[in-house]
Design an enzyme around this catalytic site. Structure first.
Site, PDB file in Angstrom:
ATOM      1  N   GLY A 205      78.912  70.594 135.153  1.00 28.29           N
ATOM      2  CA  GLY A 205      77.740  71.169 135.825  1.00 28.29           C
ATOM      3  C   GLY A 205      76.472  70.614 135.213  1.00 28.29           C
ATOM      4  O   GLY A 205      76.499  69.974 134.159  1.00 28.29           O
TER       5      GLY A 205
ATOM      6  N   ASP B 220      82.680  62.675 137.399  1.00 29.71           N
ATOM      7  CA  ASP B 220      81.423  63.406 137.621  1.00 29.71           C
ATOM      8  C   ASP B 220      80.250  62.449 137.763  1.00 29.71           C
ATOM      9  O   ASP B 220      79.160  62.858 138.155  1.00 29.71           O
ATOM     10  CB  ASP B 220      81.149  64.397 136.479  1.00 29.71           C
ATOM     11  CG  ASP B 220      81.299  63.766 135.111  1.00 29.71           C
ATOM     12  OD1 ASP B 220      82.390  63.235 134.826  1.00 29.71           O
ATOM     13  OD2 ASP B 220      80.332  63.778 134.332  1.00 29.71           O
ATOM     14  N   ASN B 221      80.452  61.188 137.454  1.00 27.28           N
ATOM     15  CA  ASN B 221      79.375  60.208 137.601  1.00 27.28           C
ATOM     16  C   ASN B 221      79.605  59.302 138.805  1.00 27.28           C
ATOM     17  O   ASN B 221      79.011  58.234 138.891  1.00 27.28           O
ATOM     18  CB  ASN B 221      79.248  59.368 136.324  1.00 27.28           C
ATOM     19  CG  ASN B 221      78.750  60.196 135.147  1.00 27.28           C
ATOM     20  OD1 ASN B 221      78.084  61.213 135.344  1.00 27.28           O
ATOM     21  ND2 ASN B 221      79.072  59.783 133.948  1.00 27.28           N
TER      22      ASN B 221
ATOM     23  N   ASP C 258      73.913  58.016 137.331  1.00 32.85           N
ATOM     24  CA  ASP C 258      73.982  58.306 135.905  1.00 32.85           C
ATOM     25  C   ASP C 258      73.991  57.062 135.037  1.00 32.85           C
ATOM     26  O   ASP C 258      75.025  56.453 134.792  1.00 32.85           O
ATOM     27  CB  ASP C 258      75.194  59.183 135.581  1.00 32.85           C
ATOM     28  CG  ASP C 258      74.720  60.452 134.917  1.00 32.85           C
ATOM     29  OD1 ASP C 258      73.567  60.466 134.469  1.00 32.85           O
ATOM     30  OD2 ASP C 258      75.491  61.433 134.851  1.00 32.85           O
TER      31      ASP C 258
HETATM   32  P1  AMP Z   1      76.419  62.823 131.217  1.00 35.42           P
HETATM   33  O1  AMP Z   1      77.020  62.173 130.007  1.00 35.42           O
HETATM   34  O2  AMP Z   1      74.933  62.687 131.283  1.00 35.42           O
HETATM   35  O3  AMP Z   1      77.094  62.411 132.476  1.00 35.42           O
HETATM   36  O4  AMP Z   1      76.662  64.373 131.026  1.00 35.42           O
HETATM   37  C1  AMP Z   1      77.936  64.962 131.009  1.00 35.42           C
HETATM   38  C2  AMP Z   1      77.798  66.459 130.971  1.00 35.42           C
HETATM   39  O5  AMP Z   1      77.185  66.884 129.771  1.00 35.42           O
HETATM   40  C3  AMP Z   1      76.957  67.053 132.096  1.00 35.42           C
HETATM   41  O6  AMP Z   1      77.500  68.286 132.435  1.00 35.42           O
HETATM   42  C4  AMP Z   1      75.610  67.207 131.441  1.00 35.42           C
HETATM   43  O7  AMP Z   1      74.819  68.178 132.079  1.00 35.42           O
HETATM   44  C5  AMP Z   1      76.005  67.641 130.047  1.00 35.42           C
HETATM   45  N1  AMP Z   1      74.978  67.322 129.038  1.00 35.42           N
HETATM   46  C6  AMP Z   1      74.650  66.100 128.550  1.00 35.42           C
HETATM   47  N2  AMP Z   1      73.661  66.202 127.630  1.00 35.42           N
HETATM   48  C7  AMP Z   1      73.357  67.506 127.533  1.00 35.42           C
HETATM   49  C8  AMP Z   1      72.400  68.256 126.772  1.00 35.42           C
HETATM   50  N3  AMP Z   1      71.578  67.676 125.912  1.00 35.42           N
HETATM   51  N4  AMP Z   1      72.377  69.582 126.956  1.00 35.42           N
HETATM   52  C9  AMP Z   1      73.205  70.200 127.811  1.00 35.42           C
HETATM   53  N5  AMP Z   1      74.109  69.570 128.555  1.00 35.42           N
HETATM   54  C10 AMP Z   1      74.192  68.226 128.435  1.00 35.42           C
HETATM   55 MG    MG Z   2      76.725  62.656 134.348  1.00 36.80          MG
END
Ligand code: AMP
Ligand code: MG
Length: 483
Positions: free
Chosen positions: A88, A250-251, A260
């Site tokens: 999420g 998710d990406n 992403d």
């Molecule tokens: P991502 O690596 O950007 O695709 O993120 C993967 C998951 O981790 C997603 O659910 C993001 O919302 C969550 N996420 C990444 N960085 C943070 C953060 N600093 N705080 C809260 N959630 C995060």
């Molecule tokens: Mg992501």
């Protein structure tokens, strides 16, 4: 804030709470506008001429919410490096869908906007460097004519974020045709409520694939359309040497846009096994694995829709499997055509595959630069010409020239085909780093200069050689997840 011409619809907000959490961005202390993408703003029919920089900072930090927006955090799940997890928007909010005068609909999302119910142990925030990185690479992808989310603005929050070291906090405004992911379907499918799955299916078709809204088997048609779009997308990535770096489900966007920008980077020296991401220890998302991973992700997508394809589960699985298994052939065909385009070849010849593979093998063996080898073939001035005096390359080039003679069209046509498929300028890794380092010290000149070059990746540009060559340093380039 109507003087900006925001025109929000909130169709995702209108879905039930199973799909999202209603939540506002968390206000920040001292926002300061770093970048505003004026040309994208005008494509969106947004008008910022009547607002001050101070107001822009407040708007793009989420301190002032645009009129008509109803912000939410979207729920989704995902296979991260093969492992299923509930995720999420943990550090993003969707403001809503902005509609342009031509009735095009775009998600407006803030990334780095504070904690949500999905934040798990995270702080909900983002650091300036990674947000600027997403901005420049997503814009570069767009100018390369590759489907992608785009970047409208970056603000500094005036707050620190704590990673391995203390960094400046920032928020990126991301524009996407939507943020529905394979992981969104996985999240809803895991809840095992058929009515919710149907709602998401219909919502997605309405938004992205209205051409199948009256079809007999909507879920199956959606799978086939997504196979087509994702196949086109990954072929495009392979064309320019883009390595996404974290192709978790998710990406992967249902729209077929690149989504992403974390540890992504462009390959310099041709090596199919290239991996830049520090966390990708096994090379799961290496350059050459991207097509296979795309197929794997598409299979996870198809699994979600099994209950809607046919009441008879076995039958449904059989039909969906057939679709998924069409991926390789489709990919092979599209990839061959893309490589033919890069080499200016028209029509088909039995020996094309050998011609293409032999060039790639030579590039790999001789550690040739992927982008610049095609530039050399287009007679673009090159620094390292001696590499192309290699006997094997000269022999290969002779075969290529013989094949070009079989083109039933003028050589200018061939050159034109190459010029529209082979970029002269990609975001070279060391130049990206240089631009980011300066920007973090408040000097945006290198960043903006680079952005200007990347806006015309297929054009010859005077005195821009600096942006055309890889770094001369032997140090292995490493990227880190967008934190
Ligand atoms: P991502 O690596 O950007 O695709 O993120 C993967 C998951 O981790 C997603 O659910 C993001 O919302 C969550 N996420 C990444 N960085 C943070 C953060 N600093 N705080 C809260 N959630 C995060
Ligand atoms: Mg992501």
């Amino acid at each position: 804030m109507n003087k900006i011409n925001w025109n929000f619809d909130n169709t995702y907000f209108d879905l039930s709470n199973s799909f999202k959490e209603n939540i506002n961005p968390v206000p920040v202390k001292n926002p300061e506008l770093v970048l505003l993408n004026k040309s994208l703003a005008s494509e969106l029919d947004l008008d910022f001429s009547k607002v001050t920089n101070k107001e822009l900072s407040e708007i793009f930090s989420g301190n002032i919410l645009p009129e008509g927006s109803n912000s939410i955090a979207q729920a989704y799940a995902g296979h991260q490096f093969g492992h299923f997890t509930m995720l999420g928007d943990g550090r993003a909010v969707l403001l809503g869908e902005h509609i342009t005068k031509l009735n095009k609909k775009y998600d407006i999302q803030f990334k780095g906007s504070g904690k949500t119910t999905f934040s798990r142990n995270g702080d909900g925030r983002a650091a300036l460097g990674p947000m600027l990185r997403e901005y420049i690479i997503s814009e570069a992808m767009s100018f390369l004519d590759i489907p992608t989310t785009r970047s409208l603005a970056v603000v500094k929050t005036g707050e620190d974020v704590f990673r391995e070291k203390t960094l400046q906090g920032a928020i990126l405004t991301r524009v996407a045709s939507s943020h529905i992911r394979v992981g969104t379907f996985q999240y809803i499918a895991a809840r095992q409520k058929e009515n919710e799955l149907k709602t998401l299916l219909d919502y997605t078709i309405d938004r992205h694939y209205p051409e199948i809204k009256d079809s007999n088997n909507k879920p199956l048609d959606l799978i086939n359309l997504l196979i087509e779009r994702q196949c086109n997308l990954v072929v495009n990535w392979m064309r320019v040497g883009f390595i996404h770096g974290v192709m978790n489900t998710d990406n992967m966007a249902i729209s077929g846009e690149t989504l992403d920008y974390g540890p992504c980077a462009f390959m310099d020296t041709y090596d199919p096994k290239t991996v830049f991401s520090s966390i990708d220890q096994t090379g799961r998302y290496a350059y050459c694995n991207q097509p296979a991973i795309t197929k794997w992700n598409l299979a996870r997508f198809a699994e979600c829709l099994i209950p809607l394809i046919n009441k008879d589960q076995e039958k449904a699985i059989k039909i969906a499997t057939e679709s998924i298994n069409s991926f390789e052939k489709k990919y092979e065909e599209k990839w061959m055509n893309m490589m033919r385009d890069k080499l200016g070849l028209f029509g088909l010849d039995d020996k094309d595959k050998f011609l293409i593979l032999d060039l790639l093998t030579w590039m790999h063996e001789k550690k040739a630069d992927y982008t610049n080898t095609f530039c050399y073939l287009m007679n673009i001035d090159q620094k390292k010409v001696e590499l192309y005096n290699d006997k094997d390359f000269i022999n290969w080039k002779k075969r290529w020239e013989d094949r070009l003679l079989k083109n039933n069209s003028a050589s200018e046509k061939s050159m034109e085909l190459m010029r529209t498929n082979n970029p002269l300028f990609i975001p070279r890794n060391h130049k990206v780093e240089e631009a980011l380092e300066a920007a973090e010290q408040n000097d945006l000149k290198p960043f903006n200069k680079m952005l200007e070059v990347l806006e015309k990746p297929y054009d010859k540009q005077e005195r821009k050689e600096d942006y055309q060559y890889p770094s001369t340093s032997d140090k292995k380039y490493q990227t880190f997840c967008g934190t």
